[in-house]
Motif scaffolding. Structure first.
Motif, PDB file in Angstrom:
ATOM      1  N   ARG A 178      38.937 -25.395  48.491  1.00 52.79           N
ATOM      2  CA  ARG A 178      38.780 -24.066  49.060  1.00 52.79           C
ATOM      3  C   ARG A 178      40.035 -23.224  48.824  1.00 52.79           C
ATOM      4  NH1 ARG A 178      37.601 -24.965  54.615  1.00 52.79           N
ATOM      5  NH2 ARG A 178      39.847 -24.957  54.995  1.00 52.79           N
ATOM      6  N   PRO A 179      39.964 -22.260  47.904  1.00 58.05           N
ATOM      7  CA  PRO A 179      41.093 -21.331  47.720  1.00 58.05           C
ATOM      8  C   PRO A 179      41.310 -20.501  48.977  1.00 58.05           C
ATOM      9  CG  PRO A 179      39.620 -21.289  45.829  1.00 58.05           C
ATOM     10  CD  PRO A 179      38.914 -22.051  46.898  1.00 58.05           C
ATOM     11  N   GLY A 180      42.586 -20.265  49.318  1.00 54.12           N
ATOM     12  CA  GLY A 180      42.918 -19.487  50.497  1.00 54.12           C
ATOM     13  C   GLY A 180      43.227 -18.043  50.173  1.00 54.12           C
ATOM     14  N   GLN A 181      43.924 -17.403  51.094  1.00 56.47           N
ATOM     15  CA  GLN A 181      44.279 -15.990  50.924  1.00 56.47           C
ATOM     16  C   GLN A 181      45.497 -15.857  50.019  1.00 56.47           C
ATOM     17  OE1 GLN A 181      42.514 -13.459  52.205  1.00 56.47           O
ATOM     18  NE2 GLN A 181      43.869 -11.953  51.239  1.00 56.47           N
ATOM     19  N   VAL A 182      45.420 -14.948  49.065  1.00 58.82           N
ATOM     20  CA  VAL A 182      46.535 -14.722  48.149  1.00 58.82           C
ATOM     21  C   VAL A 182      47.695 -14.076  48.903  1.00 58.82           C
ATOM     22  CG1 VAL A 182      47.298 -13.514  46.075  1.00 58.82           C
ATOM     23  CG2 VAL A 182      45.008 -14.507  46.170  1.00 58.82           C
ATOM     24  N   ALA A 183      48.891 -14.634  48.752  1.00 62.87           N
ATOM     25  CA  ALA A 183      50.109 -14.069  49.354  1.00 62.87           C
ATOM     26  C   ALA A 183      50.913 -13.402  48.252  1.00 62.87           C
ATOM     27  CB  ALA A 183      50.931 -15.161  50.028  1.00 62.87           C
ATOM     28  N   VAL A 184      51.042 -12.085  48.326  1.00 60.46           N
ATOM     29  CA  VAL A 184      51.748 -11.320  47.294  1.00 60.46           C
ATOM     30  C   VAL A 184      53.226 -11.243  47.644  1.00 60.46           C
ATOM     31  CG1 VAL A 184      51.905  -9.123  46.079  1.00 60.46           C
ATOM     32  CG2 VAL A 184      49.673 -10.000  46.785  1.00 60.46           C
ATOM     33  N   LYS A 185      54.060 -11.732  46.755  1.00 60.84           N
ATOM     34  CA  LYS A 185      55.513 -11.675  46.936  1.00 60.84           C
ATOM     35  C   LYS A 185      56.064 -10.490  46.142  1.00 60.84           C
ATOM     36  CE  LYS A 185      55.190 -15.563  49.210  1.00 60.84           C
ATOM     37  NZ  LYS A 185      55.408 -15.673  50.661  1.00 60.84           N
ATOM     38  N   GLU A 186      57.375 -10.497  45.947  1.00 60.12           N
ATOM     39  CA  GLU A 186      57.997  -9.353  45.273  1.00 60.12           C
ATOM     40  C   GLU A 186      57.627  -9.290  43.805  1.00 60.12           C
ATOM     41  OE1 GLU A 186      62.406  -7.269  44.801  1.00 60.12           O
ATOM     42  OE2 GLU A 186      62.192  -9.221  45.770  1.00 60.12           O
ATOM     43  N   TYR A 187      57.659 -10.433  43.115  1.00 58.41           N
ATOM     44  CA  TYR A 187      57.385 -10.442  41.681  1.00 58.41           C
ATOM     45  C   TYR A 187      56.238 -11.376  41.293  1.00 58.41           C
ATOM     46  CZ  TYR A 187      61.855  -8.051  41.312  1.00 58.41           C
ATOM     47  OH  TYR A 187      62.875  -7.161  41.446  1.00 58.41           O
ATOM     48  N   TYR A 188      55.635 -12.045  42.240  1.00 56.69           N
ATOM     49  CA  TYR A 188      54.554 -12.961  41.915  1.00 56.69           C
ATOM     50  C   TYR A 188      53.607 -13.069  43.100  1.00 56.69           C
ATOM     51  CZ  TYR A 188      57.014 -16.363  44.839  1.00 56.69           C
ATOM     52  OH  TYR A 188      57.621 -16.993  45.897  1.00 56.69           O
ATOM     53  N   ALA A 189      52.460 -13.679  42.851  1.00 58.40           N
ATOM     54  CA  ALA A 189      51.481 -13.914  43.902  1.00 58.40           C
ATOM     55  C   ALA A 189      51.244 -15.407  44.021  1.00 58.40           C
ATOM     56  CB  ALA A 189      50.177 -13.190  43.596  1.00 58.40           C
ATOM     57  N   GLU A 190      51.024 -15.859  45.228  1.00 56.01           N
ATOM     58  CA  GLU A 190      50.856 -17.287  45.504  1.00 56.01           C
ATOM     59  C   GLU A 190      49.463 -17.518  46.086  1.00 56.01           C
ATOM     60  OE1 GLU A 190      54.062 -19.394  47.659  1.00 56.01           O
ATOM     61  OE2 GLU A 190      52.481 -19.968  49.074  1.00 56.01           O
TER      62      GLU A 190
ATOM     63  N   TYR B 281      50.588 -20.141  41.177  1.00 60.99           N
ATOM     64  CA  TYR B 281      51.292 -18.860  41.194  1.00 60.99           C
ATOM     65  C   TYR B 281      50.876 -18.048  39.968  1.00 60.99           C
ATOM     66  CZ  TYR B 281      54.082 -21.980  44.096  1.00 60.99           C
ATOM     67  OH  TYR B 281      54.480 -22.905  45.014  1.00 60.99           O
ATOM     68  N   ARG B 282      50.841 -16.767  40.130  1.00 62.56           N
ATOM     69  CA  ARG B 282      50.579 -15.879  39.001  1.00 62.56           C
ATOM     70  C   ARG B 282      51.538 -14.704  39.072  1.00 62.56           C
ATOM     71  NH1 ARG B 282      48.106 -11.166  40.323  1.00 62.56           N
ATOM     72  NH2 ARG B 282      46.959 -11.061  42.304  1.00 62.56           N
ATOM     73  N   TYR B 283      51.820 -14.115  37.911  1.00 61.02           N
ATOM     74  CA  TYR B 283      52.703 -12.958  37.897  1.00 61.02           C
ATOM     75  C   TYR B 283      51.901 -11.704  38.230  1.00 61.02           C
ATOM     76  CZ  TYR B 283      50.817 -12.208  33.164  1.00 61.02           C
ATOM     77  OH  TYR B 283      49.986 -12.015  32.092  1.00 61.02           O
ATOM     78  N   LEU B 284      52.588 -10.704  38.743  1.00 59.73           N
ATOM     79  CA  LEU B 284      51.957  -9.437  39.098  1.00 59.73           C
ATOM     80  C   LEU B 284      51.899  -8.529  37.880  1.00 59.73           C
ATOM     81  CD1 LEU B 284      53.727  -8.703  42.512  1.00 59.73           C
ATOM     82  CD2 LEU B 284      51.623  -9.979  42.111  1.00 59.73           C
ATOM     83  N   ASP B 285      50.800  -7.794  37.757  1.00 60.97           N
ATOM     84  CA  ASP B 285      50.732  -6.829  36.670  1.00 60.97           C
ATOM     85  C   ASP B 285      51.547  -5.590  37.037  1.00 60.97           C
ATOM     86  OD1 ASP B 285      49.171  -5.347  38.451  1.00 60.97           O
ATOM     87  OD2 ASP B 285      47.297  -6.160  37.648  1.00 60.97           O
ATOM     88  N   ALA B 286      51.631  -4.657  36.099  1.00 51.83           N
ATOM     89  CA  ALA B 286      52.496  -3.479  36.296  1.00 51.83           C
ATOM     90  C   ALA B 286      52.088  -2.674  37.521  1.00 51.83           C
ATOM     91  CB  ALA B 286      52.464  -2.598  35.044  1.00 51.83           C
ATOM     92  N   ALA B 287      50.779  -2.518  37.739  1.00 59.93           N
ATOM     93  CA  ALA B 287      50.309  -1.735  38.886  1.00 59.93           C
ATOM     94  C   ALA B 287      50.684  -2.420  40.197  1.00 59.93           C
ATOM     95  CB  ALA B 287      48.798  -1.541  38.801  1.00 59.93           C
ATOM     96  N   GLU B 288      50.576  -3.751  40.240  1.00 61.29           N
ATOM     97  CA  GLU B 288      50.920  -4.478  41.461  1.00 61.29           C
ATOM     98  C   GLU B 288      52.411  -4.427  41.738  1.00 61.29           C
ATOM     99  OE1 GLU B 288      47.589  -7.987  41.853  1.00 61.29           O
ATOM    100  OE2 GLU B 288      49.050  -8.142  40.231  1.00 61.29           O
TER     101      GLU B 288
END
Length: 237
Positions: free
Chosen positions: A139-151, A210-217
């Motif tokens: 079960r994937p949980g809620q994405v936590a957006v950090k300064e330069y990446y999302a978890e 973890y994934r990196y944020l795109d320019a808009a994010e």
């Protein structure tokens, strides 16, 4: 017989009396009508006052400024030495900068983009199925957006043999994308499986990818950070 007449001597007392007489009866409202000696004395007093005022208003401030600059001199010298060292090693620093940028690029390649997250989740699932494990929870949980990446946290529970579970965790660690396992708990089955002596174990864990944020994010995160800082500054005031 002709005799020479003696020249009269300088009478200081009389001179002081004449000078003092010029200061008597002065009209303070008509200084232009004063005798020469009071005028000269008044001019001298005014000149002294101007010099003293100039000292306190101009020269004193300049002295304080000079002392402040002298106090800054050691720090400026140290800063100069530091920058001189950097200038001498500029080429080496540029090489190190390029190496760091290449390393960061390699790390970023291990972070999937938003469009690749589904494929990564499928890879984790396939790693478990490939080892013969049975998924009881994925079960994937809620994405936590950090300064330069999302978890993205993923709650998983698998059951299987001990060596298969160990191989699964190794496969997850060796994925091309970064996935970490947290809060691992191994438990022995209870009830019918335990009585049958199946040798199965259950593992519960939280997988984080973890994934990196795109320019808009990234722009949105910076905007949110700036607004938060502005609100904090306003609250402080």
């Amino acid at each position: 017989m002709v005799t020479k007449a003696n020249k009269p001597g300088l009478d200081l007392g009389r001179a002081f009396q004449e000078a003092a007489a010029q200061f008597r009866g002065l009209d303070m409202n008509k200084p232009g009508q004063w005798p020469p000696l009071p005028k000269i004395t008044a001019y001298a007093v005014v000149a002294v006052l101007v010099v003293v005022a100039g000292w306190f208003l101009v020269i004193s401030d300049a002295t304080d400024t000079l002392q402040a600059e002298r106090d800054r001199e050691p720090a400026l010298k140290q800063d100069y030495r530091s920058k001189l060292t950097q200038a001498v090693n500029l080429e080496e620093l540029r090489k190190q900068k390029l190496q760091v940028e290449e390393y960061v690029t390699q790390l970023e390649k291990q972070l999937p983009g938003k469009a690749e997250m589904d494929a990564l989740l499928s890879d984790i699932n396939q790693a478990g199925l490939g080892r013969g494990l049975q998924f009881e929870l994925f079960r994937p949980g809620q994405v936590a957006v950090k300064e330069y990446y999302a978890e993205l946290p993923i709650s998983i529970k698998v059951s299987g043999r001990y060596h298969d579970i160990g191989a699964f965790t190794a496969d997850v660690a060796n994925l091309s994308r970064i996935v970490t396992l947290h809060n691992l708990v191994l438990t022995a089955p209870s009830g019918r499986d335990a009585q049958a002596g199946s040798g199965l174990l259950a593992m519960e864990a939280t997988a984080r990818t973890y994934r990196y944020l795109d320019a808009a994010e990234v722009a949105e995160q910076r905007k949110a950070a700036a607004e938060a800082a502005k609100k904090k500054s306003g609250a402080t005031k």
